[in-house]
Design a protein around this motif. Structure first.
Motif, PDB file in Angstrom:
ATOM      1  N   ALA A   2     -28.558 -59.768  18.494  1.00  0.00           N
ATOM      2  CA  ALA A   2     -28.843 -58.401  18.050  1.00  0.00           C
ATOM      3  C   ALA A   2     -27.547 -57.606  17.883  1.00  0.00           C
ATOM      4  O   ALA A   2     -27.390 -56.861  16.902  1.00  0.00           O
ATOM      5  CB  ALA A   2     -29.781 -57.715  19.035  1.00  0.00           C
ATOM      6  N   GLU A   3     -26.622 -57.758  18.817  1.00  0.00           N
ATOM      7  CA  GLU A   3     -25.349 -57.041  18.735  1.00  0.00           C
ATOM      8  C   GLU A   3     -24.530 -57.527  17.537  1.00  0.00           C
ATOM      9  O   GLU A   3     -23.927 -56.728  16.814  1.00  0.00           O
ATOM     10  CB  GLU A   3     -24.548 -57.211  20.031  1.00  0.00           C
ATOM     11  CG  GLU A   3     -23.208 -56.499  20.033  1.00  0.00           C
ATOM     12  CD  GLU A   3     -23.318 -54.981  19.911  1.00  0.00           C
ATOM     13  OE1 GLU A   3     -22.351 -54.370  19.431  1.00  0.00           O
ATOM     14  OE2 GLU A   3     -24.366 -54.407  20.285  1.00  0.00           O
ATOM     15  N   THR A   5     -25.726 -58.797  14.801  1.00  0.00           N
ATOM     16  CA  THR A   5     -26.431 -58.286  13.618  1.00  0.00           C
ATOM     17  C   THR A   5     -26.085 -56.815  13.401  1.00  0.00           C
ATOM     18  O   THR A   5     -25.823 -56.384  12.266  1.00  0.00           O
ATOM     19  CB  THR A   5     -27.953 -58.465  13.776  1.00  0.00           C
ATOM     20  OG1 THR A   5     -28.231 -59.856  13.935  1.00  0.00           O
ATOM     21  CG2 THR A   5     -28.702 -57.948  12.568  1.00  0.00           C
ATOM     22  N   SER A   6     -26.057 -56.054  14.458  1.00  0.00           N
ATOM     23  CA  SER A   6     -25.728 -54.630  14.377  1.00  0.00           C
ATOM     24  C   SER A   6     -24.315 -54.420  13.839  1.00  0.00           C
ATOM     25  O   SER A   6     -24.083 -53.562  12.987  1.00  0.00           O
ATOM     26  CB  SER A   6     -25.875 -53.999  15.758  1.00  0.00           C
ATOM     27  OG  SER A   6     -25.452 -52.668  15.735  1.00  0.00           O
TER      28      SER A   6
END
Length: 167
Positions: A2-3, A5-6
């Motif tokens: 997720a990080e 991707t962010s």
């Protein structure tokens, strides 16, 4: 992931901005846009590099169904890094070209003004009166100043962007 991707998404905004500036028509207003995009490059490169590092760190711990996604994210981040690797030089060229175009346009406008003043000077002189001759001299002096200022602007444009061929 997720990080990673962010960070990739954050960098994408800069990649899109850089792409739009690079594809834009070069005109005086492009300089500030190119400069603003250039100022964001380091942050985007940092985000993309971090995304790659994060993916490398977590790759060994990912479930089987996430490995393909991680590989795709990593490939995407690397592709964007390659794009941005060349962006700074192109943005610099856009900045210099935009500045040169502004100076060249201003210089040419001054040359055209000088031409009009010179034409007016000749018309006044041809009246063959003392007052008209004096006015003709004043107009001629103004024309010379405009030409000098115009040449200075054109020289500045040439120095700002030597590839322009404004000799």
């Amino acid at each position: 992931l997720a990080e990673a991707t962010s960070r990739l998404e954050a960098a994408d905004r800069v990649v899109i901005e850089v792409d739009e500036v690079i594809r834009a028509k070069v005109e005086p207003s492009l300089g500030p846009k190119a400069s603003a995009a250039k100022d964001k490059l380091d942050g985007a490169v940092g985000d993309l590099s971090s995304a790659v590092e994060i993916i490398d760190e977590v790759s060994g711990d990912l479930p089987e169904d996430e490995i393909a996604r991680a590989d795709a994210l990593k490939a995407s981040a690397r592709a964007r890094l390659e794009i941005l690797e060349h962006a700074e030089g192109i943005l610099d060229a856009n900045i210099h070209a935009a500045e040169a175009l502004g100076e060249a346009n201003a210089g040419w406008d001054l040359v055209l003004e000088a031409e009009k003043l010179a034409d007016s000077s000749v018309a006044e002189y041809n009246k063959l009166t003392k007052e008209a001759v004096r006015k003709s001299q004043d107009l001629s002096t103004q024309s010379e100043r405009k030409l000098t200022d115009g040449r200075a602007k054109l020289d500045s444009a040439e120095k700002s962007f030597p590839e322009s061929g404004l000799e």
